[in-house]
Design a protein around this motif. Structure first.
Motif, short mmCIF file in Angstrom:
data_model
loop_
_atom_site.label_atom_id
_atom_site.label_comp_id
_atom_site.label_asym_id
_atom_site.label_seq_id
_atom_site.Cartn_x
_atom_site.Cartn_y
_atom_site.Cartn_z
N UNK A 272 0.84 -1.19 0.00
CA UNK A 272 0.00 0.00 0.00
C UNK A 272 0.88 1.25 0.00
N UNK A 273 0.54 2.17 -0.88
CA UNK A 273 1.33 3.38 -1.04
C UNK A 273 1.10 4.34 0.14
N UNK A 277 -2.56 5.09 2.43
CA UNK A 277 -2.81 4.82 3.85
C UNK A 277 -3.06 6.12 4.61
N UNK A 278 -2.30 7.16 4.28
CA UNK A 278 -2.50 8.45 4.95
C UNK A 278 -3.93 8.95 4.75
N UNK A 308 -9.01 4.64 0.14
CA UNK A 308 -9.62 3.77 1.15
C UNK A 308 -10.50 4.52 2.14
N UNK A 309 -11.59 3.87 2.49
CA UNK A 309 -12.46 4.37 3.55
C UNK A 309 -12.66 3.31 4.63
N UNK A 314 -6.92 -1.47 3.21
CA UNK A 314 -5.46 -1.38 3.39
C UNK A 314 -4.94 -2.60 4.15
N UNK A 315 -5.69 -3.69 4.05
CA UNK A 315 -5.28 -4.98 4.61
C UNK A 315 -4.98 -4.92 6.11
#
Length: 362
Positions: A272-273, A277-278, A308-309, A314-315
């Motif tokens: 994940x970049x 994630x931020x 992502x929400x 993000x695993x």
């Protein structure tokens, strides 16, 4: 005494034409080009072409590696051409640029940056993120910012779209993190200027982000791509330099504490970049602060962008949260940039709340 430095910049599809004159203003007679393989393939031919008619020598073209690790910094320090050059061109994304800036600091070299992607603001900042070889966070280095940035929107538009996408995600954190980090402080001139500039960071993303991502996916160099690149590289980069000073750190807070903690959790799935994630960490910060309106606004924009929400995207899951929180304790963001003393239970509750709201949008 305080000295504030900001990078000069040239923007446009013909920006490399300004390189010879800019180098001349620094008295440079030699350069090295350093970056990842893909970044060098995109930018190095154009840079070399404008230098062919000058007396400036390209000493070497150096592939730095794949991550901004101490190992790769040391490899650059051991490179004879890098040690001999007048100016190092840092070409690529944040990892390449941070590696070059950190090595250049130790050898007192001038750095010009050429962001071939706009995944973060490293091309303009006086801070560098350094990782261990296993991908976990080592910490920050504090080199000078690059002296000049050459921003070519066409190269950025033709790069893999995932980096543009993640860059929007990272830049989404700048305004709310700085606003929150400074909310309980008495600010001097430099921090006040940083806060004022931070107020310019979010709206361009929400105005141009969806269109810009569509254009990058189609390899189109457009006004949307240009506006997003300038916001990510220049606006957020300048804010970083103004809010990251020896006597205060307001550059980032809980969103980045969440990201930094996550780097120490090894889990299956794709990599994940940073900005990806931020962008979820921003939702966590709003949940922690009890700002439901902004949580909903940013989450809906994330959803539009495909950012992502939820934790699952993000695993991560709730079984990781104690470890993530413990790792977050070690970050500048947890220790220094908190407007109130952070509480572990409240942090974990905020992560769960952000995830719950995100799942409601599915």
């Amino acid at each position: 005494m305080r000295t504030i430095e900001m990078s000069d910049y040239t923007v446009g599809e013909n920006c490399f034409e300004a390189i010879p004159e800019t180098l001349s203003s620094y008295g440079a007679s030699s350069v090295v080009l350093v970056g990842g393989e893909r970044a060098l393939a995109a930018a190095a031919p154009g840079i070399k072409a404008v230098l062919e008619s000058t007396d400036i020598e390209v000493l070497d073209t150096i592939v730095y590696g794949k991550d901004s690790t101490r190992t790769n910094v040391n490899r650059l320090l051991a490179n004879e051409s890098f040690a001999a050059t007048d100016v190092a061109f840092a070409i690529g994304g944040g990892k390449a640029i941070d590696t070059v800036k950190t090595a250049a600091l130790e050898l007192n070299k001038t750095v010009f940056s050429v962001p071939t992607i706009c995944s973060n603001c490293s091309a303009a900042t006086a801070i560098a993120v350094i990782y261990h070889d296993d991908g976990s966070l080592e910490g920050y280095a504090y080199p000078p910012c690059p002296k000049h940035i050459f921003i070519n929107p066409r190269i950025i538009a033709e790069a893999p779209a995932e980096y543009f996408w993640a860059g929007v995600g990272d830049a989404l954190s700048k305004q709310p993190e700085v606003e929150w980090a400074t909310s309980t402080r008495e600010l001097g001139h430099t921090a006040s200027l940083g806060l004022a500039l931070a107020h310019t960071c979010t709206e361009p993303l929400m105005t141009w982000g969806v269109q810009g991502l569509e254009d990058v996916r189609a390899d189109r160099s457009t006004e949307a791509v240009r506006q997003i690149a300038l916001d990510i590289v220049v606006n957020t980069g300048y804010v970083s330099n103004l809010t990251n000073q020896p006597d205060f750190y307001y550059n980032s807070t809980l969103a980045h504490a969440f990201y930094n903690g996550s780097t120490g959790i090894h889990r299956p799935g794709r990599t994940h970049l940073h900005g990806e994630v931020v962008s979820f960490g921003v939702l966590v910060m709003f949940a922690y602060a009890g700002d439901t309106a902004q949580l909903e606004r940013y989450a809906k924009f994330n959803k539009q962008m495909g950012l992502p929400v939820t934790l699952a995207e993000i695993d991560l899951d709730e079984s990781h949260l104690d470890q993530l929180t413990e790792l977050a304790h070690n970050t500048n963001e947890w220790r220094q940039a908190n407007p109130v003393a952070f509480d572990d239970k409240q942090f974990i509750a905020a992560i769960k709340a952000a995830d719950s709201y995100g799942r409601s949008l599915s």
